[in-house]
Structures are given as structure tokens and as C-alpha cells.
Design a protein around this motif. Structure first.
Motif, PDB file in Angstrom:
ATOM      1  N   PRO A 339      32.702 -44.221 -76.588  1.00  0.00           N
ATOM      2  CA  PRO A 339      33.501 -43.579 -77.638  1.00  0.00           C
ATOM      3  C   PRO A 339      32.829 -42.310 -78.156  1.00  0.00           C
ATOM      4  O   PRO A 339      31.602 -42.192 -78.182  1.00  0.00           O
ATOM      5  N   LEU A 340      33.659 -41.361 -78.592  1.00  0.00           N
ATOM      6  CA  LEU A 340      33.167 -40.053 -79.001  1.00  0.00           C
ATOM      7  C   LEU A 340      33.041 -39.898 -80.509  1.00  0.00           C
ATOM      8  O   LEU A 340      32.706 -38.811 -80.988  1.00  0.00           O
ATOM      9  N   GLY A 341      33.334 -40.951 -81.262  1.00  0.00           N
ATOM     10  CA  GLY A 341      33.205 -40.856 -82.709  1.00  0.00           C
ATOM     11  C   GLY A 341      34.182 -39.841 -83.286  1.00  0.00           C
ATOM     12  O   GLY A 341      35.388 -39.900 -83.023  1.00  0.00           O
ATOM     13  N   GLU A 342      33.685 -38.897 -84.046  1.00  0.00           N
ATOM     14  CA  GLU A 342      34.534 -37.899 -84.688  1.00  0.00           C
ATOM     15  C   GLU A 342      35.208 -36.969 -83.687  1.00  0.00           C
ATOM     16  O   GLU A 342      36.168 -36.272 -84.032  1.00  0.00           O
ATOM     17  N   ARG A 343      34.737 -36.948 -82.468  1.00  0.00           N
ATOM     18  CA  ARG A 343      35.317 -36.059 -81.448  1.00  0.00           C
ATOM     19  C   ARG A 343      36.416 -36.731 -80.630  1.00  0.00           C
ATOM     20  O   ARG A 343      36.934 -36.136 -79.692  1.00  0.00           O
ATOM     21  N   GLU A 344      36.804 -37.952 -80.990  1.00  0.00           N
ATOM     22  CA  GLU A 344      37.855 -38.640 -80.252  1.00  0.00           C
ATOM     23  C   GLU A 344      39.151 -37.836 -80.262  1.00  0.00           C
ATOM     24  O   GLU A 344      39.426 -37.085 -81.209  1.00  0.00           O
ATOM     25  N   LEU A 345      39.966 -38.021 -79.240  1.00  0.00           N
ATOM     26  CA  LEU A 345      41.239 -37.320 -79.150  1.00  0.00           C
ATOM     27  C   LEU A 345      42.183 -37.755 -80.265  1.00  0.00           C
ATOM     28  O   LEU A 345      42.879 -36.930 -80.856  1.00  0.00           O
ATOM     29  N   GLY A 346      42.234 -39.044 -80.535  1.00  0.00           N
ATOM     30  CA  GLY A 346      42.969 -39.548 -81.691  1.00  0.00           C
ATOM     31  C   GLY A 346      44.451 -39.226 -81.708  1.00  0.00           C
ATOM     32  O   GLY A 346      44.955 -38.673 -82.691  1.00  0.00           O
ATOM     33  N   LEU A 347      45.170 -39.581 -80.653  1.00  0.00           N
ATOM     34  CA  LEU A 347      46.598 -39.307 -80.593  1.00  0.00           C
ATOM     35  C   LEU A 347      47.396 -40.326 -81.388  1.00  0.00           C
ATOM     36  O   LEU A 347      47.101 -41.518 -81.346  1.00  0.00           O
ATOM     37  N   PRO A 348      48.429 -39.876 -82.103  1.00  0.00           N
ATOM     38  CA  PRO A 348      49.357 -40.850 -82.688  1.00  0.00           C
ATOM     39  C   PRO A 348      50.178 -41.470 -81.570  1.00  0.00           C
ATOM     40  O   PRO A 348      50.317 -40.907 -80.488  1.00  0.00           O
ATOM     41  N   GLY A 349      50.713 -42.637 -81.841  1.00  0.00           N
ATOM     42  CA  GLY A 349      51.531 -43.269 -80.808  1.00  0.00           C
ATOM     43  C   GLY A 349      51.417 -44.772 -80.892  1.00  0.00           C
ATOM     44  O   GLY A 349      50.731 -45.314 -81.761  1.00  0.00           O
ATOM     45  N   PRO A 350      52.074 -45.467 -79.976  1.00  0.00           N
ATOM     46  CA  PRO A 350      52.073 -46.934 -80.007  1.00  0.00           C
ATOM     47  C   PRO A 350      50.657 -47.501 -80.016  1.00  0.00           C
ATOM     48  O   PRO A 350      49.788 -47.027 -79.298  1.00  0.00           O
ATOM     49  N   ASP A 351      50.463 -48.507 -80.836  1.00  0.00           N
ATOM     50  CA  ASP A 351      49.155 -49.144 -80.911  1.00  0.00           C
ATOM     51  C   ASP A 351      48.966 -50.090 -79.736  1.00  0.00           C
ATOM     52  O   ASP A 351      49.896 -50.769 -79.303  1.00  0.00           O
TER      53      ASP A 351
END
Length: 376
Positions: A339-351
Motif C-alpha cells: 500500500p502507498l499510504g497517502e499516495r494511494e489512487l483512492g478511486l470512488p466506486g463500489p466497495d
């Protein structure tokens, strides 16, 4: 218009809005500015009641899109800190997700060469049209990279071992096999594309398709399912290669020899990525995984070396490090998925859920419903 000054051309014709990738000398390879321009246009057209359909095509005679601008990635990885490439991928993967969830019919004309990033801007669309000229591939393992732009999501859902075969070998496929593998929907001869596009200005997508779709030509992969499914069911790349060499079918041996020339690290990470993608379900979760993998690849020698050998110097003689599958450890593979921590892509969408089967089936159903909608 100058293709350097205007790498993406936008125009509307009747009810259809058009995106034309316009770098024909580079087979319309995507750069960061192009990705941002496409995303901006889609955002505007989504809210425009006058736009009923979006159509994606490529300028020139060679194809829709040969992929991303890997020369820029090479230079950034070799001479920079990887920030530019990571920023490009962040916006590119967000665009892929937008295309997949686009609320209006998104028609991709997958004529000619469609590879890498070209798959990302086309194969997530609701209406994907192939022709007799289509040559579709995710060839990343040959440059020390791993299929991205949602490619592992798509290939993980191909029948049997077909997706794993395409992901590891980077093999090019035509129209019939693209539909078989779930990368395309309809076959329209290239000579009919202009008429099809003209009809989209006035007609609903289904009506335009009905005028121009032709019977799908036979592909090649269906006849190889026996050895593909049995060999690629193995748990490791080493065992896959062993089974391919031992099978006896000349095509299986050819696949084994192809794998022997690819980056050992990229092969092992790709197998892990495709298997993980099958369990993740939603495209957004897979794109987040791919972003971790892509950023990790920037710090490895094989990406720079692979692009050098295939694209920069073109000696076709990469020196992979590690040089053999046996030298690539489980820890080497695992670090690509950190995991990239604060650098994650973090897309909204289905869980995602913990039950892989439960999450994959609804996602597939939702995608099938979405693909059917523009055709009504």
C-alpha cells in the motif's frame, strides 16, 4: 490542424460528440495532456443534454492507439524521480474508471492497433467495435512492466486461461478473439466505419449498429482452449512454462518460448496481479492495485531496460535483472503490492467485500447491464 499542437481533436455532429486521438505518427500514443483533455471533454458532455453518444477514434491509418508514451516513462524512471509518470498514471487510471461508468453510450472504434493505454480508453466503454484490421494486446511484460489501465480487470474475466495467456505473453488478437475474451462487443468492417459514424449523428446506437454490424469472423484462441486452460491453471509461472513446454502442441511450445524472453519479474507480478484482480471485483479496486504495481515498477531496473531494448535502442536484447524466474522471490513480488499510504489512487466506486465470489458476480452483472443499455 497540426498533430503536435492538437493531439486530441473534439467536435460534435448531431447527437454525437467525437474524440479523435491525433498523434498518427506515434499511432496516437497517449501523453498526460491528452488524458486530461479527454477527461475534461467527457465531464462537459456528461452534463450536455445535446450529446447523446460519445465516439472515440484514432487519426491515421495504423490504429486507434498504440499505448502510453513510454519514452517519457523511460526518461522519468531513468533520470527523474518517477513523479511525472505517477501523475500521468493517476489521471489515466481515473479516466479509465470514468469511461467504465460513463452514463451515456461511449462508442470505441477499435480499428487497427489497440494496445496498452489504447485498451484502457476503449475496452472499458459501453460499445466496443472491432474490425478485420484490429490488433489488440497488452504487451507490457515485454518491456519489464505489468498490464495496467484496468487490463488485469478485463483479462481476469476472460474465459478459462485466456486472460492469463494474453497478460503473460502479450499476444496480439484480432476481432473474433477480442469478443471471445470480453474486450469487444461488435464487428463492423473497416470500410463501413464511416457510414456507422455518420449514422450515429442522428440515430440511437442500437439502430446504427443494426445497420452496420456483420457476423463475427472466427478467431484462433477457441481452438487452443485445451492447452491454454490446462497450462495456465498452474499456480506459478515456472509451472506454467513447464506445462507449456511439455504439452506437445506446437502453439504451446511457442507460448513457452515467448515467456522465456519476457521479464521474469514482470511475469511473476503479472500472474499475481491477474489472480488478485479476479478476487477484487470492482474495476476501481483493481485500478488502485495497478497503481501500486506501476509505481513500484518505476523503482526496478527492468522497466527502463525493457523500454530501452524495445523502443529506444531497438536492439531487442533486454538484460533482465533478475535474469531468471528462479531468482525472483515471493518477497520481490509482494513489494509491488505494498500500500502507498497517502499516495494511494483512492478511486470512488463500489466497495470490495471479503467474499470474492459474491463481489465478482454483481460487478459482472452490473457491467453487462451497462453494456446493454446503449444498444436499446
Amino acid at each position: 490542424m497540426n498533430d503536435i499542437e492538437d493531439p486530441v481533436l473534439l467536435h460534435t455532429s448531431g447527437r454525437a460528440a467525437h474524440i479523435t486521438l491525433n498523434r498518427p505518427r506515434a499511432i496516437n500514443a497517449l501523453n498526460h495532456a491528452m488524458v486530461r483533455r479527454i477527461d475534461e471533454a467527457l465531464a462537459v458532455w456528461e452534463r450536455d443534454p445535446g450529446v447523446g453518444t460519445v465516439v472515440l477514434s484514432g487519426a491515421g491509418e495504423r490504429g486507434l492507439c498504440a499505448g502510453g508514451d513510454i519514452r517519457a516513462v523511460h526518461d522519468d524512471a531513468r533520470d527523474g524521480d518517477g513523479t511525472a509518470s505517477a501523475a500521468f498514471w493517476r489521471d489515466e487510471y481515473r479516466l479509465n474508471a470514468r469511461i467504465a461508468r460513463y452514463p451515456k453510450p461511449y462508442v470505441a472504434l477499435m480499428d487497427g492497433i489497440v494496445m496498452g493505454g489504447g485498451v484502457g480508453v476503449s475496452a472499458h466503454g459501453g460499445v466496443r467495435v472491432v474490425t478485420e484490421r484490429s490488433r489488440i494486446a497488452m504487451p507490457e511484460t515485454g518491456i519489464g512492466f505489468v498490464p495496467d489501465v484496468g487490463g488485469t480487470h478485463l483479462l481476469a474475466r476472460a474465459p478459462g486461461g485466456l486472460g492469463t495467456h494474453l497478460a503473460l505473453t502479450g499476444a496480439q488478437i484480432g476481432a473474433g478473439d477480442a469478443v471471445l475474451c470480453g474486450l469487444a462487443d461488435h464487428y463492423v468492417p473497416s470500410g463501413s466505419l464511416r457510414g456507422f459514424v455518420d449514422d450515429l449523428a442522428e440515430l440511437p446506437v442500437r439502430a446504427a449498429l443494426d445497420r452496420h454490424v456483420q457476423p463475427l469472423p472466427a478467431g484462433e484462441l477457441a481452438g487452443h482452449r485445451e492447452w491454454i486452460d490446462s497450462c495456465y491453471a498452474a499456480d506459478t509461472v515456472e509451472e506454467i512454462v513447464r506445462r507449456l513446454f511439455a504439452h506437445g502442441d506446437p502453439a504451446a511450445k511457442e507460448a513457452a518460448e515467448t515467456l522465456s524472453a519476457k521479464s521474469p519479474t514482470a511475469l511473476k507480478v503479472t500472474l499475481a496481479a491477474v489472480r488478485r484482480a479476479a478476487r477484487l471485483g470492482a474495476l476501481e479496486r483493481v485500478l488502485e492495485q495497478e497503481y501500486r504495481v506501476s509505481c513500484a515498477a518505476l523503482t526496478t531496473p527492468d522497466l527502463v531496460e525493457g523500454i530501452r531494448a524495445q523502443v529506444i535502442d531497438k536492439d531487442r536484447d533486454p538484460r533482465w535483472s533478475p535474469a531468471t524466474l528462479a531468482e525472483v522471490t515471493a518477497a520481490d513480488v509482494a513489494r509491488f503490492f505494498t500500500p502507498l499510504g497517502e499516495r494511494e489512487l483512492g478511486l470512488p466506486g463500489p466497495d470490495a467485500t471479503s467474499d470474492a465470489t459474491a463481489e465478482a458476480a454483481p460487478d459482472a452483472t452490473a457491467e453487462a447491464a451497462r453494456r446493454a443499455e446503449p444498444s436499446r
